[in-house]
Design an enzyme around this catalytic site. Structure first.
Site, short mmCIF file in Angstrom:
data_model
loop_
_atom_site.label_atom_id
_atom_site.label_comp_id
_atom_site.label_asym_id
_atom_site.label_seq_id
_atom_site.Cartn_x
_atom_site.Cartn_y
_atom_site.Cartn_z
CG PHE A 149 -96.17 -78.78 72.67
CD1 PHE A 149 -95.30 -79.80 72.33
CD2 PHE A 149 -96.37 -78.51 74.02
CE1 PHE A 149 -94.66 -80.56 73.31
CE2 PHE A 149 -95.74 -79.25 75.01
CZ PHE A 149 -94.88 -80.28 74.65
CG LEU A 150 -96.60 -71.89 70.01
CD1 LEU A 150 -95.95 -70.53 69.84
CD2 LEU A 150 -98.04 -71.75 70.40
NE ARG A 151 -100.71 -77.07 64.76
CZ ARG A 151 -101.96 -77.42 64.51
NH1 ARG A 151 -102.23 -78.26 63.56
NH2 ARG A 151 -102.96 -76.90 65.20
CB ALA A 249 -98.17 -89.42 51.61
CB CYS A 257 -89.77 -77.44 64.76
SG CYS A 257 -90.10 -75.71 65.11
CE LYS A 260 -84.77 -76.25 66.77
NZ LYS A 260 -84.68 -76.56 68.18
C1 UGA Z 1 -94.01 -78.34 64.62
C2 UGA Z 1 -94.97 -79.04 65.58
O1 UGA Z 1 -96.15 -79.45 64.88
C3 UGA Z 1 -95.36 -78.13 66.74
O2 UGA Z 1 -96.17 -78.83 67.66
C4 UGA Z 1 -94.07 -77.67 67.45
O3 UGA Z 1 -94.34 -76.79 68.51
C5 UGA Z 1 -93.19 -76.96 66.44
O4 UGA Z 1 -92.87 -77.87 65.37
C6 UGA Z 1 -91.96 -76.49 67.17
O5 UGA Z 1 -91.20 -77.31 67.65
O6 UGA Z 1 -91.80 -75.28 67.37
P1 UGA Z 1 -94.26 -76.57 62.62
O7 UGA Z 1 -92.83 -76.87 62.33
O8 UGA Z 1 -94.70 -75.17 62.69
O9 UGA Z 1 -94.70 -77.25 64.01
O10 UGA Z 1 -95.13 -77.24 61.47
P2 UGA Z 1 -96.03 -78.54 61.26
O11 UGA Z 1 -97.41 -78.11 60.96
O12 UGA Z 1 -95.84 -79.52 62.32
O13 UGA Z 1 -95.41 -79.10 59.89
C7 UGA Z 1 -94.04 -79.47 59.80
C8 UGA Z 1 -93.74 -80.05 58.43
O14 UGA Z 1 -94.37 -81.32 58.28
C9 UGA Z 1 -94.21 -79.21 57.26
O15 UGA Z 1 -93.20 -79.16 56.28
C10 UGA Z 1 -95.42 -79.95 56.73
O16 UGA Z 1 -95.63 -79.76 55.35
C11 UGA Z 1 -95.04 -81.38 57.03
N1 UGA Z 1 -96.20 -82.30 57.17
C12 UGA Z 1 -97.11 -82.12 58.15
C13 UGA Z 1 -96.34 -83.36 56.27
O17 UGA Z 1 -95.52 -83.54 55.35
N2 UGA Z 1 -97.41 -84.19 56.42
C14 UGA Z 1 -98.32 -84.04 57.39
O18 UGA Z 1 -99.28 -84.85 57.48
C15 UGA Z 1 -98.18 -82.98 58.28
#
Ligand code: UGA
Length: 427
Positions: A149-151, A249, A257, A260
């Protein structure tokens, strides 16, 4: 413990480095020889805060090693982690890397072992992988599932202080072994069967984008009704049942991730005879959000961006990563180029990646240089350096003082006081 990781991609590398740092002997199998050489010197194929130092430290202490050779590592491994990619195309999940890794593991097993799938795979697929592996070995093994569940950008923090660790197993003895391995890592631990563990991963990676798309729709409505989405989200988030996280927003979600996995779960559900209509809407909303934003840029630029110099700040799909996969910047730039704009772009670390895919873009490391004589500033990725820009200086640099904020990070009142025309999304 002696641990082996198949795949030195994001998941394999981070997990191996963290477990090495916790005192385990970690070997990472990577088929790309050049990558093995580079990793052995501590050179990473991507940017992740703190990871290079952690890799170097543990390579030096000989707790972390890289090899191309399955034979060298599988026979002595106590636990083998499959950490290869599972790309999704048009809702179809490509499991070929997983099956290929499983085959190589099976062919090299010499004594009973535990194999753990970390890759994101469809719920229930462990049974098929087990059957497949049995074709290549007579040695006994268990197959478990511990999704990650890493970001990106926060990978070390998420590994060392995760919200939860999900352990999907068929046997109590396997759960015991995996709980022991994760003993030094705090956070809640959930033991369940492998299919449920895999469903938790998909459900989480589909639910968070659902929150984001929901917030984005509310933001558009805030624009229409004169409300402020930041206050709206704050007010909603005060209700513990809703919570404030992932309701940010703006331009929507990108990365390797969420897009996909939303597609994958959507495809899986269709195949199972239950089209997941919420997910179709989530994807559609995410795409629409970029169109909505581009229209906003056009309106603020007086109806046309033809031959205007627009400065895009932030190219990576989110801050603190060099990853540009499914980055909103690519869509925004391509749409604005189609409308005749001249794009200048800045990013602290993603320029070299972006150069490979973006054409007719001028790249700058220094945002102030990019902004000289430009027609508007467009914030796409909220890197810390862009949050704290000197707008008094920028006012003097820009030809027209327009700021369009795709991540709602700037203070409207402050900018308007300085004489800027400012718009965020829903505020
Ligand atoms: C995401 C999940 O948060 C992780 O828990 C998971 O392990 C990972 O996918 C994975 O499957 O490997 P990640 O893709 O690194 O992590 O990034 P996030 O921080 O979740 O952000 C994803 C996208 O959502 C970004 O483009 C971000 O800008 C956007 N976002 C995030 C928003 O538009 N609004 C928000 O409030 C939060």
């Amino acid at each position: 413990m002696k641990l082996t990781f198949i795949g030195a991609g994001y998941v394999g590398l981070v997990t191996a480095a963290v477990f090495a740092d916790l005192g385990n002997e970690c070997l990472v199998v990577e088929i790309d020889e050049e990558k093995v050489q580079k990793l052995t010197k501590g050179e990473l194929p991507f940017f992740e805060p703190g990871l290079s130092e952690l890799v170097k430290k543990n390579v030096f202490k000989k707790r972390l090693q890289f090899t191309k050779d399955y034979k060298k590592t599988i026979p002595q491994a106590e636990i083998i982690f499959i950490c290869v990619g599972t790309p999704t195309k048009n809702g179809k999940i490509d499991l070929s890397y997983v099956y290929s890794a499983a085959k190589s593991i099976a062919e090299n097993l010499e004594s009973p072992s535990l194999v753990v799938v970390k890759s994101t795979v469809p719920p229930g697929v462990n049974r098929k992988i087990t059957k497949w592996m049995r074709r290549f070995t007579k040695v006994d093994f268990d197959l478990a599932s511990v999704p990650e569940f890493l970001r990106e950008g926060k990978a070390l923090e998420d590994s060392l202080r995760p919200y939860r660790i999900v352990i999907g197993v068929e046997k109590r003895s396997v759960a015991k072994k995996l709980l022991a391995l994760h003993k030094k890592i705090p956070g809640k631990k959930l033991v369940c069967d492998p299919a449920s563990a895999q469903m938790i991963k998909y459900a989480s990676n589909a639910f968070l984008p659902t929150k984001i798309s929901f917030a984005n729709s509310i933001a558009v409505l805030c624009d229409k009704f004169g409300a402020n989405v930041e206050d709206v989200i704050k007010g909603m988030g005060m209700d513990k049942r809703i919570g404030p996280e992932f309701l940010g927003a703006g331009l929507g979600y990108g990365g390797s991730c969420f897009p996909k996995d939303v597609q994958a779960l959507s495809g899986l559900s269709k195949k199972a005879g239950y089209p997941f209509s919420i997910l179709t809407a989530v994807e559609k909303t995410n795409k629409k959000q970029v169109d909505y934003f581009v229209k906003k840029v056009l309106r603020l630029c007086g109806g046309s961006v033809k031959d205007k110099i627009l400065v895009v700040l932030g190219l990576s799909f989110k801050p603190d990563t060099s990853d540009i996969r499914e980055a909103r910047s690519l869509l925004v730039i391509s749409e604005l180029q189609k409308k005749g704009a001249k794009i200048s772009a800045c990013d602290p670390v993603a320029i070299s990646e972006a150069r490979k895919v973006l054409k007719r873009v001028r790249f700058f490391n220094d945002p102030y240089k990019a902004l000289r004589e430009a027609d508007a500033l467009i914030l796409v990725t909220e890197w810390e350096v862009y949050k704290n820009l000197d707008f008094v200086r920028i006012k003097k640099l820009l030809k027209s003082p327009i700021v369009i904020d795709g991540r709602n990070v700037y203070n409207r009142k402050k900018l308007e006081k300085l004489g800027f025309v400012y718009e965020g999304v829903g505020k």
